[in-house]
Design an enzyme around this catalytic site. Structure first.
Site, PDB file in Angstrom:
ATOM      1  N   LYS A  81       0.832  -1.204   0.000  1.00  0.00           N
ATOM      2  CA  LYS A  81       0.000   0.000   0.000  1.00  0.00           C
ATOM      3  C   LYS A  81       0.869   1.257   0.000  1.00  0.00           C
ATOM      4  CE  LYS A  81      -3.384   2.373   2.976  1.00  0.00           C
ATOM      5  NZ  LYS A  81      -4.116   2.309   4.262  1.00  0.00           N
ATOM      6  N   SER A 104      -8.646   3.723   4.162  1.00  0.00           N
ATOM      7  CA  SER A 104      -7.721   4.211   3.157  1.00  0.00           C
ATOM      8  C   SER A 104      -7.049   3.118   2.312  1.00  0.00           C
ATOM      9  CB  SER A 104      -6.617   5.035   3.841  1.00  0.00           C
ATOM     10  OG  SER A 104      -5.874   4.240   4.749  1.00  0.00           O
ATOM     11  N   SER A 135      -9.296   1.655   8.305  1.00  0.00           N
ATOM     12  CA  SER A 135      -8.759   1.624   6.942  1.00  0.00           C
ATOM     13  C   SER A 135      -8.503   0.237   6.379  1.00  0.00           C
ATOM     14  CB  SER A 135      -7.466   2.450   6.867  1.00  0.00           C
ATOM     15  OG  SER A 135      -7.763   3.819   6.976  1.00  0.00           O
TER      16      SER A 135
END
Length: 460
Positions: free
Chosen positions: A60, A136, A160
């Protein structure tokens, strides 16, 4: 783990799997906009004989994670930044044999439940490309849901991991404080509210991955108690009759979509059918205290950006909320920190008392269905950091409480809306009881299987 077994028995080669995954990533990215750059060439170094040897994976874009890999945290303002060393968890991913082939999208500075940065544009939901993927860890969730990779790195400071898992029909475990490492550059991240792990499609893969990467690293400030047995073994055992509380009442304001609430209630009925005792209850949590404690995550993020990027961000290149966050970070005082940590302590004590009387808590993951693009508009100047948190916690009112308290929590794709959108249901356990979460998650997966559900965009 099925893919690893095919490689181990030489029914396919690791090279064939990697080539197939590269094609799938490129195809999925063309539909979903979930990668920050073309796939890595070559893939990142890994141990081919690890328990996940040869299994494709993405990391990520949430900051410095893999040595030498550039990161932007989804921001036009971050240029020329790259990781100087591996994060301890990245080292575990390499040792497990995961083949990192790319970097997934995230909102600017990770401060949104929508992955729609100005730098990269919106990441689209495989179930309905007009809808968002959550945040996220939205790019990670989109790629796993579309079948491009079987699992992907994700992290969670307020939801997230769980919010994108719920939005994309995945399993999203947020381990408890101290279960996965956070070093070596940090002793704790966001005052203990941020944890690193992954999103997957099955409880089995989550359990095996947690076995591969959990346990404290040298010098870790927080260390969770070791499990009594491997998680992959625990999910095959009956946890017995548990005391499970169910609530659909949010702590941080807003209303819950009836379809979302119904999915949680139905999950409670399934748990009763399995044999557990389910009662309506929830911890006595002060929603204002959750917001105040979550400010520690916001200003820690702002501080990391101000200190950890090669040059000070140009405000003109920042999205609106980010400009406000960096400004408020510089104005945050020691007294503000003390007030926020006192709020965190209050939430932690309330949640701890609750789990003296209950084994698990069952809630919705989100308050609403996956949102159309633009619902959580980040690029405007109308919010303070606190008002932005309140906006997020109206959309996702059930997740951040357990970042503040440090409890393990998991989102499971147990429901579907009338339109065919996934609905996540969250289970929360006491500190150190990831085993219990995974045991009950495995029972639910068997009773209400989701593996054969396929989104509109699927390249697997």
């Amino acid at each position: 783990m099925g893919l690893r077994e095919l490689i181990r028995t030489r029914e396919v080669s690791a090279a064939e799997v990697e080539a197939c995954a590269r094609r799938a990533l490129e195809q999925a990215n063309g539909e979903l906009n979930a990668l920050t750059q073309p796939p890595f060439d070559p893939s990142l170094a890994h141990e081919p004989e690890g328990p996940f040897g040869g299994v494709p994976f993405v990391i990520k874009d949430s900051g410095p994670f893999a040595q030498g890999v550039p990161f932007t945290i989804g921001s036009r303002a971050v240029q020329g930044a790259y990781a100087l060393v591996d994060h301890d968890l990245m080292g575990r991913f390499r040792a497990a044999g995961l083949v990192a082939l790319g970097q997934s999208t995230a909102p600017e500075f990770g401060l949104n439940f929508a992955t729609e940065s100005v730098r990269y544009g919106p990441t689209r939901n495989p179930w309905n490309p007009k809808r968002g993927v959550g945040g996220s860890s939205g790019g990670a969730a989109a790629l796993v849901a579309a079948g491009a990779v079987p699992l992907a790195h994700a992290n969670d400071a307020g939801g997230s991991i769980r919010v994108p898992a719920a939005s994309c029909g995945l399993v999203g475990l947020k381990p408890g404080l101290g279960r996965t490492p956070c070093g070596p550059m940090s002793g704790e991240t966001a005052f203990g509210q941020l944890v690193e792990f992954a999103v997957t499609r099955t409880v089995r893969d989550t359990a095996h991955l947690l076995d591969a990467v959990s346990a404290p690293a040298v010098g870790d400030k927080y260390q969770a108690p070791p499990p009594a047995r491997p998680y992959a073994e625990a999910i095959r055992t009956d946890p017995g009759r548990l005391r499970i509380a169910l609530t659909t009442r949010p702590w941080t304001g807003g209303t819950v979509d009836p379809q979302v609430a119904d999915a949680a209630v139905t999950a409670g009925q399934v748990l009763e059918w399995i044999g557990h005792a389910v009662t309506e209850a929830g911890p006595d949590v002060d929603g204002d205290a959750v917001v105040e404690a979550a400010m520690l995550t916001v200003v820690t993020t702002g501080g990391a950006v101000l200190r950890g990027t090669p040059r000070r961000p140009d405000p003109a290149t920042l999205e609106g909320v980010s400009r406000r966050v960096l400004s408020e970070t510089e104005d945050f005082t020691l007294l503000d920190v003390m007030s926020a940590t006192e709020a965190q302590n209050g939430v932690t004590r309330s949640v701890g008392r609750f789990f003296q009387e209950h084994d698990l808590l069952l809630t919705p993951t989100l308050g609403r269905l996956p949102a159309p693009h633009g619902t959580l508009k980040y690029d405007h100047d109308g919010h303070s950091a606190r008002s932005w948190l309140r906006r997020l916690f109206t959309y996702g009112p059930f997740t951040a409480t357990f970042n503040v308290s440090g409890n393990p929590a998991i989102s499971l794709p147990l429901g579907q809306s009338r339109e065919g959108l996934p609905i996540g249901v969250q289970l929360v356990a006491a500190h150190g009881r990831e085993d219990l979460l995974l045991q009950v998650a495995a029972q639910l997966e068997q009773a209400v299987p989701w593996r054969d559900r396929t989104p509109q965009v699927y390249v697997g």
